[in-house]
Design a protein around this motif. Sequence first.
Motif, PDB file in Angstrom:
ATOM      1  N   TYR A  29       0.815  -1.212   0.000  1.00  0.00           N
ATOM      2  CA  TYR A  29       0.000   0.000   0.000  1.00  0.00           C
ATOM      3  C   TYR A  29       0.847   1.261   0.000  1.00  0.00           C
ATOM      4  O   TYR A  29       0.532   2.236  -0.667  1.00  0.00           O
ATOM      5  CB  TYR A  29      -0.905  -0.051   1.230  1.00  0.00           C
ATOM      6  N   SER A  30       1.929   1.270   0.741  1.00  0.00           N
ATOM      7  CA  SER A  30       2.734   2.470   0.880  1.00  0.00           C
ATOM      8  C   SER A  30       3.433   2.851  -0.415  1.00  0.00           C
ATOM      9  O   SER A  30       3.912   3.972  -0.549  1.00  0.00           O
ATOM     10  CB  SER A  30       3.769   2.297   1.987  1.00  0.00           C
ATOM     11  N   SER A  31       3.476   1.951  -1.408  1.00  0.00           N
ATOM     12  CA  SER A  31       4.167   2.238  -2.668  1.00  0.00           C
ATOM     13  C   SER A  31       3.235   2.832  -3.720  1.00  0.00           C
ATOM     14  O   SER A  31       3.676   3.104  -4.831  1.00  0.00           O
ATOM     15  CB  SER A  31       4.780   0.942  -3.226  1.00  0.00           C
ATOM     16  N   LEU A  32       1.989   2.986  -3.396  1.00  0.00           N
ATOM     17  CA  LEU A  32       1.011   3.436  -4.370  1.00  0.00           C
ATOM     18  C   LEU A  32       0.722   4.923  -4.270  1.00  0.00           C
ATOM     19  O   LEU A  32       0.682   5.486  -3.187  1.00  0.00           O
ATOM     20  CB  LEU A  32      -0.306   2.683  -4.183  1.00  0.00           C
ATOM     21  N   TYR A  33       0.539   5.544  -5.428  1.00  0.00           N
ATOM     22  CA  TYR A  33       0.000   6.891  -5.499  1.00  0.00           C
ATOM     23  C   TYR A  33      -1.499   6.721  -5.670  1.00  0.00           C
ATOM     24  O   TYR A  33      -1.941   5.953  -6.503  1.00  0.00           O
ATOM     25  CB  TYR A  33       0.596   7.627  -6.694  1.00  0.00           C
ATOM     26  N   MET A  34      -2.326   7.455  -4.892  1.00  0.00           N
ATOM     27  CA  MET A  34      -3.750   7.181  -4.902  1.00  0.00           C
ATOM     28  C   MET A  34      -4.574   8.454  -5.031  1.00  0.00           C
ATOM     29  O   MET A  34      -4.133   9.545  -4.662  1.00  0.00           O
ATOM     30  CB  MET A  34      -4.141   6.446  -3.619  1.00  0.00           C
ATOM     31  N   GLY A  35      -5.783   8.276  -5.539  1.00  0.00           N
ATOM     32  CA  GLY A  35      -6.656   9.428  -5.704  1.00  0.00           C
ATOM     33  C   GLY A  35      -8.122   9.037  -5.685  1.00  0.00           C
ATOM     34  O   GLY A  35      -8.474   7.868  -5.776  1.00  0.00           O
ATOM     35  N   TRP A  36      -8.949  10.055  -5.553  1.00  0.00           N
ATOM     36  CA  TRP A  36     -10.402   9.927  -5.646  1.00  0.00           C
ATOM     37  C   TRP A  36     -10.882  10.693  -6.876  1.00  0.00           C
ATOM     38  O   TRP A  36     -10.450  11.824  -7.121  1.00  0.00           O
ATOM     39  CB  TRP A  36     -11.086  10.494  -4.409  1.00  0.00           C
ATOM     40  N   TRP A 100       3.385   4.972  -9.845  1.00  0.00           N
ATOM     41  CA  TRP A 100       4.257   6.113 -10.039  1.00  0.00           C
ATOM     42  C   TRP A 100       3.894   7.230  -9.079  1.00  0.00           C
ATOM     43  O   TRP A 100       2.792   7.297  -8.553  1.00  0.00           O
ATOM     44  CB  TRP A 100       4.151   6.616 -11.483  1.00  0.00           C
ATOM     45  N   CYS A 101       4.786   8.170  -8.873  1.00  0.00           N
ATOM     46  CA  CYS A 101       4.530   9.335  -8.050  1.00  0.00           C
ATOM     47  C   CYS A 101       4.114  10.508  -8.945  1.00  0.00           C
ATOM     48  O   CYS A 101       4.279  10.472 -10.154  1.00  0.00           O
ATOM     49  CB  CYS A 101       5.758   9.710  -7.236  1.00  0.00           C
ATOM     50  N   GLU A 102       3.573  11.536  -8.302  1.00  0.00           N
ATOM     51  CA  GLU A 102       3.215  12.790  -8.983  1.00  0.00           C
ATOM     52  C   GLU A 102       2.234  12.572 -10.133  1.00  0.00           C
ATOM     53  O   GLU A 102       2.381  13.155 -11.204  1.00  0.00           O
ATOM     54  CB  GLU A 102       4.478  13.506  -9.480  1.00  0.00           C
ATOM     55  N   LEU A 103       1.222  11.759  -9.910  1.00  0.00           N
ATOM     56  CA  LEU A 103       0.231  11.487 -10.958  1.00  0.00           C
ATOM     57  C   LEU A 103      -0.832  12.564 -11.056  1.00  0.00           C
ATOM     58  O   LEU A 103      -1.479  12.705 -12.091  1.00  0.00           O
ATOM     59  CB  LEU A 103      -0.432  10.136 -10.721  1.00  0.00           C
ATOM     60  N   GLY A 104      -1.046  13.290  -9.993  1.00  0.00           N
ATOM     61  CA  GLY A 104      -2.021  14.374 -10.004  1.00  0.00           C
ATOM     62  C   GLY A 104      -3.446  13.880 -10.145  1.00  0.00           C
ATOM     63  O   GLY A 104      -3.794  12.780  -9.699  1.00  0.00           O
ATOM     64  N   LEU A 105      -4.284  14.679 -10.821  1.00  0.00           N
ATOM     65  CA  LEU A 105      -5.712  14.390 -10.930  1.00  0.00           C
ATOM     66  C   LEU A 105      -6.121  14.005 -12.353  1.00  0.00           C
ATOM     67  O   LEU A 105      -7.288  14.106 -12.717  1.00  0.00           O
ATOM     68  CB  LEU A 105      -6.516  15.610 -10.470  1.00  0.00           C
ATOM     69  N   LYS A 106      -5.180  13.545 -13.131  1.00  0.00           N
ATOM     70  CA  LYS A 106      -5.471  13.172 -14.496  1.00  0.00           C
ATOM     71  C   LYS A 106      -5.935  11.718 -14.555  1.00  0.00           C
ATOM     72  O   LYS A 106      -5.204  10.815 -14.148  1.00  0.00           O
ATOM     73  CB  LYS A 106      -4.248  13.375 -15.386  1.00  0.00           C
ATOM     74  N   VAL A 107      -7.113  11.480 -15.057  1.00  0.00           N
ATOM     75  CA  VAL A 107      -7.715  10.156 -15.080  1.00  0.00           C
ATOM     76  C   VAL A 107      -6.815   9.144 -15.789  1.00  0.00           C
ATOM     77  O   VAL A 107      -6.622   8.017 -15.308  1.00  0.00           O
ATOM     78  CB  VAL A 107      -9.099  10.211 -15.760  1.00  0.00           C
ATOM     79  N   ASP A 108      -6.242   9.526 -16.901  1.00  0.00           N
ATOM     80  CA  ASP A 108      -5.460   8.601 -17.728  1.00  0.00           C
ATOM     81  C   ASP A 108      -4.175   8.127 -17.056  1.00  0.00           C
ATOM     82  O   ASP A 108      -3.553   7.174 -17.531  1.00  0.00           O
ATOM     83  CB  ASP A 108      -5.116   9.251 -19.069  1.00  0.00           C
TER      84      ASP A 108
END
Length: 123
Positions: A29-36, A100-108
Amino acid sequence: QVQLVESGGGSVQAGGSLRLSCAVSGYSYSSLYMGWFRQAPGKEREGVASIDCDGSTTYADSVKGRFTISKDNAKNTLTLQMNSLKPEDTAMYYCAADFWCELGLKVDNYNYWGQGTQVTASS
């Protein structure tokens, strides 16, 4: 394989609060970049909030000051606290993740998605 399961959606009056949770399994879990993210009927999916590898957060302008994203590494859970809900927040809410890191809010940028949980705020 990363698996994401959302919970906590429901129906509230405008001004109310809900807390969404996303249970993560299948990977560290700690290796994931996550978003809503959320998607309203007839609209494109949009980013709501994300949390980076270093714990920094990003919010859509429409939810700043009302929503809070957080990670509980001990419980492998991502949460979204939603306060002062508005009718325009009504949508299906999805948890997403990638390596990956720094994915932001881009769906793709995200390859792993949950099934979604419905949030309805009525006036």
